[in-house]
Scaffold this motif. Structure first.
Motif, PDB file in Angstrom:
ATOM      1  N   UNK A   6       0.851  -1.192   0.000  1.00 43.42           N
ATOM      2  CA  UNK A   6       0.000   0.000   0.000  1.00 43.42           C
ATOM      3  C   UNK A   6       0.886   1.241   0.000  1.00 43.42           C
ATOM      4  N   UNK A   7       0.557   2.159  -0.888  1.00 40.48           N
ATOM      5  CA  UNK A   7       1.261   3.439  -0.985  1.00 40.48           C
ATOM      6  C   UNK A   7       0.236   4.534  -0.708  1.00 40.48           C
ATOM      7  N   UNK A   8       0.597   5.464   0.146  1.00 33.70           N
ATOM      8  CA  UNK A   8      -0.245   6.637   0.384  1.00 33.70           C
ATOM      9  C   UNK A   8       0.418   7.836  -0.281  1.00 33.70           C
ATOM     10  N   UNK A   9      -0.386   8.645  -0.943  1.00 31.42           N
ATOM     11  CA  UNK A   9       0.109   9.821  -1.646  1.00 31.42           C
ATOM     12  C   UNK A   9      -0.974  10.901  -1.581  1.00 31.42           C
ATOM     13  N   UNK A  10      -0.753  11.981  -2.327  1.00 33.21           N
ATOM     14  CA  UNK A  10      -1.707  13.092  -2.350  1.00 33.21           C
ATOM     15  C   UNK A  10      -1.927  13.570  -3.775  1.00 33.21           C
ATOM     16  N   UNK A  69      -6.413   2.516  -7.356  1.00 30.60           N
ATOM     17  CA  UNK A  69      -6.220   3.927  -6.975  1.00 30.60           C
ATOM     18  C   UNK A  69      -7.518   4.413  -6.354  1.00 30.60           C
ATOM     19  N   UNK A  70      -7.455   4.847  -5.092  1.00 25.32           N
ATOM     20  CA  UNK A  70      -8.649   5.317  -4.383  1.00 25.32           C
ATOM     21  C   UNK A  70      -8.447   6.757  -3.926  1.00 25.32           C
ATOM     22  N   UNK A  71      -9.387   7.611  -4.281  1.00 26.81           N
ATOM     23  CA  UNK A  71      -9.386   9.013  -3.858  1.00 26.81           C
ATOM     24  C   UNK A  71     -10.797   9.323  -3.381  1.00 26.81           C
ATOM     25  N   UNK A  72     -10.956   9.390  -2.068  1.00 29.63           N
ATOM     26  CA  UNK A  72     -12.297   9.554  -1.518  1.00 29.63           C
ATOM     27  C   UNK A  72     -13.141   8.354  -1.887  1.00 29.63           C
ATOM     28  N   UNK A  73     -14.334   8.605  -2.431  1.00 30.97           N
ATOM     29  CA  UNK A  73     -15.237   7.504  -2.791  1.00 30.97           C
ATOM     30  C   UNK A  73     -15.042   7.034  -4.228  1.00 30.97           C
ATOM     31  N   UNK A  74     -14.059   7.592  -4.932  1.00 32.94           N
ATOM     32  CA  UNK A  74     -13.806   7.227  -6.327  1.00 32.94           C
ATOM     33  C   UNK A  74     -12.603   6.289  -6.393  1.00 32.94           C
ATOM     34  N   UNK A  75     -12.756   5.201  -7.146  1.00 31.04           N
ATOM     35  CA  UNK A  75     -11.677   4.223  -7.266  1.00 31.04           C
ATOM     36  C   UNK A  75     -11.572   3.725  -8.697  1.00 31.04           C
ATOM     37  N   UNK A  76     -10.375   3.309  -9.059  1.00 27.43           N
ATOM     38  CA  UNK A  76     -10.155   2.754 -10.388  1.00 27.43           C
ATOM     39  C   UNK A  76      -9.047   1.712 -10.316  1.00 27.43           C
ATOM     40  N   UNK A 132      -6.146  12.801  -0.034  1.00 29.81           N
ATOM     41  CA  UNK A 132      -5.276  11.670   0.241  1.00 29.81           C
ATOM     42  C   UNK A 132      -5.626  10.571  -0.751  1.00 29.81           C
ATOM     43  N   UNK A 133      -4.595   9.920  -1.291  1.00 34.46           N
ATOM     44  CA  UNK A 133      -4.775   8.883  -2.300  1.00 34.46           C
ATOM     45  C   UNK A 133      -4.179   7.584  -1.757  1.00 34.46           C
ATOM     46  N   UNK A 134      -4.955   6.523  -1.839  1.00 36.02           N
ATOM     47  CA  UNK A 134      -4.476   5.206  -1.420  1.00 36.02           C
ATOM     48  C   UNK A 134      -4.274   4.370  -2.679  1.00 36.02           C
ATOM     49  N   UNK A 135      -3.056   3.854  -2.840  1.00 36.65           N
ATOM     50  CA  UNK A 135      -2.735   3.020  -3.992  1.00 36.65           C
ATOM     51  C   UNK A 135      -2.402   1.630  -3.473  1.00 36.65           C
ATOM     52  N   UNK A 136      -3.194   0.653  -3.858  1.00 34.22           N
ATOM     53  CA  UNK A 136      -2.971  -0.717  -3.416  1.00 34.22           C
ATOM     54  C   UNK A 136      -2.451  -1.517  -4.600  1.00 34.22           C
ATOM     55  N   UNK A 137      -1.257  -2.059  -4.414  1.00 35.97           N
ATOM     56  CA  UNK A 137      -0.616  -2.891  -5.428  1.00 35.97           C
ATOM     57  C   UNK A 137      -0.771  -4.343  -5.011  1.00 35.97           C
ATOM     58  N   UNK A 138      -1.251  -5.178  -5.899  1.00 40.21           N
ATOM     59  CA  UNK A 138      -1.441  -6.589  -5.586  1.00 40.21           C
ATOM     60  C   UNK A 138      -0.845  -7.459  -6.678  1.00 40.21           C
TER      61      UNK A 138
END
Length: 141
Positions: A6-10, A69-76, A132-138
């Motif tokens: 998990x990577x946190x960014x902005x 990639x998650x930013x608030x309630x939007x994800x892709x 805040x952006x949450x990036x989950x790599x799997x």
């Protein structure tokens, strides 16, 4: 089995998300309008910071990797592939490529999306420097 990082960014006001073949996340805090592949800044990890278990498995030929990639309630989701040729040593950047080009910044290749393919709803969120952006790599092994 799945291995996750998990990577946190902005977000940043200058995010363009317009590049036609790459998508990048960077530890750098500043962003000019020239960085049109960058979708998040001030990340807490680059490819060099990923765990040995994750990188070892990502270096298997044709292993599948997803980036959520998650930013608030939007994800892709972006799907891509690992490679035994990956270097994974760059200290500030994470790059997904639609091509098979590999350099020290490359996390994965043959991605099904580049920055320009992300939904404009997500890009709008990413243009907010307080987002805040949450990036989950799997990696699926």
């Amino acid at each position: 089995m799945e291995i996750t990082e998990i990577i946190f960014a902005y977000g940043h006001k200058n995010i363009q998300a317009a590049h036609v073949s790459t998508l990048e996340i960077t530890k750098e805090a500043q962003l000019s309008k020239k960085g049109n592949c960058i979708v998040a800044v001030s990340a807490d990890k680059a490819v060099a910071d990923l765990s040995p278990e994750f990188t070892e498995n990502l270096r298997k030929e044709n292993v599948r990797m997803t980036m959520l990639i998650e930013a608030g309630e939007v994800a892709e989701v972006v799907n891509a592939f690992g490679s035994q040729r990956l270097i994974l040593e760059h200290p500030t950047d994470v790059v997904l490529r639609q091509s098979s080009y590999i350099c020290s910044r490359t996390l994965a290749i043959r991605a099904d999306k580049a920055a320009c393919d992300l939904s404009r709803k997500l890009v709008k969120k990413l243009r907010n420097s307080e987002q805040k952006v949450k990036i989950t790599l799997t990696v699926k092994v």
